[in-house]
Design a protein around this motif. Structure first.
Motif, PDB file in Angstrom:
ATOM      1  N   SER A 126     -10.595  12.328  -6.491  1.00  0.00           N
ATOM      2  CA  SER A 126      -9.983  12.958  -7.659  1.00  0.00           C
ATOM      3  C   SER A 126      -8.476  12.714  -7.695  1.00  0.00           C
ATOM      4  N   GLN A 127      -7.829  12.765  -6.529  1.00  0.00           N
ATOM      5  CA  GLN A 127      -6.395  12.507  -6.468  1.00  0.00           C
ATOM      6  C   GLN A 127      -6.088  11.062  -6.876  1.00  0.00           C
ATOM      7  N   CYS A 128      -6.935  10.135  -6.453  1.00  0.00           N
ATOM      8  CA  CYS A 128      -6.745   8.729  -6.844  1.00  0.00           C
ATOM      9  C   CYS A 128      -6.892   8.556  -8.353  1.00  0.00           C
ATOM     10  N   LYS A 129      -7.751   9.354  -8.970  1.00  0.00           N
ATOM     11  CA  LYS A 129      -7.896   9.295 -10.425  1.00  0.00           C
ATOM     12  C   LYS A 129      -6.636   9.789 -11.123  1.00  0.00           C
ATOM     13  N   ARG A 130      -6.025  10.829 -10.556  1.00  0.00           N
ATOM     14  CA  ARG A 130      -4.839  11.435 -11.184  1.00  0.00           C
ATOM     15  C   ARG A 130      -3.579  10.599 -11.007  1.00  0.00           C
ATOM     16  N   GLN A 131      -3.511   9.891  -9.899  1.00  0.00           N
ATOM     17  CA  GLN A 131      -2.255   9.244  -9.514  1.00  0.00           C
ATOM     18  C   GLN A 131      -2.233   7.776  -9.941  1.00  0.00           C
ATOM     19  N   GLU A 132      -1.144   7.369 -10.568  1.00  0.00           N
ATOM     20  CA  GLU A 132      -1.008   5.978 -10.989  1.00  0.00           C
ATOM     21  C   GLU A 132      -0.670   5.096  -9.788  1.00  0.00           C
ATOM     22  N   ILE A 165       0.823  -1.211   0.000  1.00  0.00           N
ATOM     23  CA  ILE A 165       0.000   0.000   0.000  1.00  0.00           C
ATOM     24  C   ILE A 165       0.859   1.265   0.000  1.00  0.00           C
ATOM     25  N   ASP A 166       0.457   2.199  -0.848  1.00  0.00           N
ATOM     26  CA  ASP A 166       1.114   3.495  -0.971  1.00  0.00           C
ATOM     27  C   ASP A 166       0.189   4.533  -0.330  1.00  0.00           C
ATOM     28  N   ILE A 167       0.663   5.254   0.693  1.00  0.00           N
ATOM     29  CA  ILE A 167      -0.179   6.193   1.435  1.00  0.00           C
ATOM     30  C   ILE A 167       0.280   7.625   1.191  1.00  0.00           C
ATOM     31  N   HIS A 168      -0.668   8.490   0.849  1.00  0.00           N
ATOM     32  CA  HIS A 168      -0.384   9.909   0.657  1.00  0.00           C
ATOM     33  C   HIS A 168      -1.350  10.729   1.505  1.00  0.00           C
ATOM     34  N   ILE A 169      -0.792  11.657   2.288  1.00  0.00           N
ATOM     35  CA  ILE A 169      -1.576  12.485   3.206  1.00  0.00           C
ATOM     36  C   ILE A 169      -1.448  13.944   2.800  1.00  0.00           C
ATOM     37  N   PHE A 170      -2.573  14.632   2.675  1.00  0.00           N
ATOM     38  CA  PHE A 170      -2.607  16.038   2.279  1.00  0.00           C
ATOM     39  C   PHE A 170      -3.247  16.880   3.383  1.00  0.00           C
ATOM     40  N   LEU A 189      -3.563   2.098  -3.316  1.00  0.00           N
ATOM     41  CA  LEU A 189      -3.237   3.506  -3.085  1.00  0.00           C
ATOM     42  C   LEU A 189      -4.247   4.064  -2.092  1.00  0.00           C
ATOM     43  N   LEU A 190      -3.755   4.623  -0.986  1.00  0.00           N
ATOM     44  CA  LEU A 190      -4.618   5.231   0.025  1.00  0.00           C
ATOM     45  C   LEU A 190      -4.313   6.721   0.091  1.00  0.00           C
ATOM     46  N   VAL A 191      -5.327   7.537  -0.178  1.00  0.00           N
ATOM     47  CA  VAL A 191      -5.179   8.987  -0.142  1.00  0.00           C
ATOM     48  C   VAL A 191      -6.044   9.539   0.979  1.00  0.00           C
ATOM     49  N   LEU A 192      -5.442  10.416   1.793  1.00  0.00           N
ATOM     50  CA  LEU A 192      -6.133  11.013   2.934  1.00  0.00           C
ATOM     51  C   LEU A 192      -5.919  12.522   2.918  1.00  0.00           C
ATOM     52  N   GLY A 250     -10.827  17.589  11.782  1.00  0.00           N
ATOM     53  CA  GLY A 250     -10.440  16.276  12.285  1.00  0.00           C
ATOM     54  C   GLY A 250     -11.376  15.170  11.874  1.00  0.00           C
ATOM     55  N   ASN A 251     -12.023  15.317  10.713  1.00  0.00           N
ATOM     56  CA  ASN A 251     -12.883  14.257  10.198  1.00  0.00           C
ATOM     57  C   ASN A 251     -12.058  13.290   9.354  1.00  0.00           C
ATOM     58  N   ILE A 252     -12.715  12.322   8.742  1.00  0.00           N
ATOM     59  CA  ILE A 252     -12.022  11.370   7.884  1.00  0.00           C
ATOM     60  C   ILE A 252     -12.478  11.556   6.447  1.00  0.00           C
ATOM     61  N   TYR A 253     -11.523  11.886   5.590  1.00  0.00           N
ATOM     62  CA  TYR A 253     -11.745  11.947   4.153  1.00  0.00           C
ATOM     63  C   TYR A 253     -10.682  11.046   3.532  1.00  0.00           C
ATOM     64  N   MET A 254     -11.085   9.920   3.002  1.00  0.00           N
ATOM     65  CA  MET A 254     -10.129   8.935   2.530  1.00  0.00           C
ATOM     66  C   MET A 254     -10.635   8.251   1.268  1.00  0.00           C
ATOM     67  N   SER A 255      -9.683   7.813   0.439  1.00  0.00           N
ATOM     68  CA  SER A 255     -10.014   7.034  -0.751  1.00  0.00           C
ATOM     69  C   SER A 255      -8.988   5.925  -0.906  1.00  0.00           C
ATOM     70  N   LEU A 256      -9.485   4.743  -1.235  1.00  0.00           N
ATOM     71  CA  LEU A 256      -8.626   3.577  -1.474  1.00  0.00           C
ATOM     72  C   LEU A 256      -8.821   3.153  -2.928  1.00  0.00           C
ATOM     73  N   ALA A 257      -7.718   3.049  -3.674  1.00  0.00           N
ATOM     74  CA  ALA A 257      -7.786   2.695  -5.091  1.00  0.00           C
ATOM     75  C   ALA A 257      -6.997   1.419  -5.353  1.00  0.00           C
ATOM     76  N   PHE A 258      -7.468   0.658  -6.341  1.00  0.00           N
ATOM     77  CA  PHE A 258      -6.808  -0.588  -6.721  1.00  0.00           C
ATOM     78  C   PHE A 258      -7.316  -0.997  -8.096  1.00  0.00           C
ATOM     79  N   LYS A 259      -6.580  -1.892  -8.760  1.00  0.00           N
ATOM     80  CA  LYS A 259      -7.056  -2.405 -10.038  1.00  0.00           C
ATOM     81  C   LYS A 259      -8.340  -3.187  -9.813  1.00  0.00           C
ATOM     82  N   ASN A 260      -9.259  -3.016 -10.730  1.00  0.00           N
ATOM     83  CA  ASN A 260     -10.603  -3.547 -10.546  1.00  0.00           C
ATOM     84  C   ASN A 260     -10.599  -5.051 -10.279  1.00  0.00           C
TER      85      ASN A 260
END
Length: 247
Positions: A31-37, A18-23, A43-46, A67-77
């Protein structure tokens, strides 16, 4: 509320997978998961804040920096016909219940997580074609703390001493990945047992218009709902529902 912490989130996860990116702020994690390969299996984006958070049918998702949770998990279908919104909703509800021990966490068709009949979370599943592959993106929003609430919004602030945000994110991610890898979670039984409107009268709403009223009697394996109308059973795959007494 603790800051998002990559090391703490990785506690229940395999760092090699898993690749984790925090913003601090972003338009939306989906949208970030769509942009990022994908550089790893997942891929976990927070983000601490979203400027363009979205829900189903293009609705906006309030995403303040509280301090809420905004997260997206992406993977090949990996799933073609599985109702991921309902499955992930069940996983999120189970994770919250296990931490809070609350009997008031419930589910509303198709993708809402409730506390005491107020919406505290939602799921947005999207697919993106990338390099001839289909990427599945699961977006999850959970209200841990909201300063201002509409009548239908709730949050988990009453459990602020029980909930560690990083731990909840880690637990949810781990449970989703376990399901993807094993497909062993009995989501349909969990969803049915935690549905707040089972055997209740509901209204089906499509394009902001009520088209039918009936008794909600359950879901199919594909996540579609069954409605009893007079003595007939009707099946619906799309739409919103309205229930008296539920936000």
């Amino acid at each position: 509320m603790k800051e998002l912490n990559k090391k703490a989130i990785l506690n229940n996860l395999n760092e090699n997978d898993i690749d984790i990116h925090i913003f601090s702020s972003i338009d939306s994690t989906n949208s970030q998961c769509k942009r990022q390969e994908l550089s790893k299996k997942y891929l976990l984006v927070l983000s601490e804040q979203q400027s363009e958070g979205r829900g189903r049918t293009g609705k906006s998702w309030s995403s303040p920096e509280l301090g809420n949770i905004y997260m997206s998990l992406a993977f090949k279908n990996a799933f073609n016909n599985s109702p991921l919104s309902l499955i992930v909703g069940s996983i999120v509800a189970e994770a919250i219940k296990s931490i809070t021990n609350s009997e008031h966490i419930g589910l509303k068709w198709p993708n809402d997580i409730l506390l005491k009949n107020k919406k505290i979370g939602g799921i947005l599943v999207e697919n993106e074609i990338q390099n001839n592959n289909v990427k599945t993106i699961i977006g999850i929003g959970i209200n841990l703390n909201l300063e201002e609430k509409e009548d239908w919004w709730g949050d988990l602030s009453e459990f602020k001493n029980e909930i560690d945000r990083n731990n909840l994110i880690s637990q949810i991610s781990s449970m989703i990945i376990d399901f993807i890898d094993s497909n062993k979670f009995d989501w349909k039984n969990f969803w049915t047992n935690n549905c707040v409107h089972m055997d209740k009268k509901i209204q089906i709403i499509i394009n902001n218009k009520t088209i039918l009223e009936g008794i909600f009697i359950g879901i199919e394996d594909d996540g579609s709902m069954n409605l009893k109308v007079d003595n007939n059973i009707k099946n619906f795959k799309f739409g919103e529902i309205s229930i008296q007494g539920v936000y």
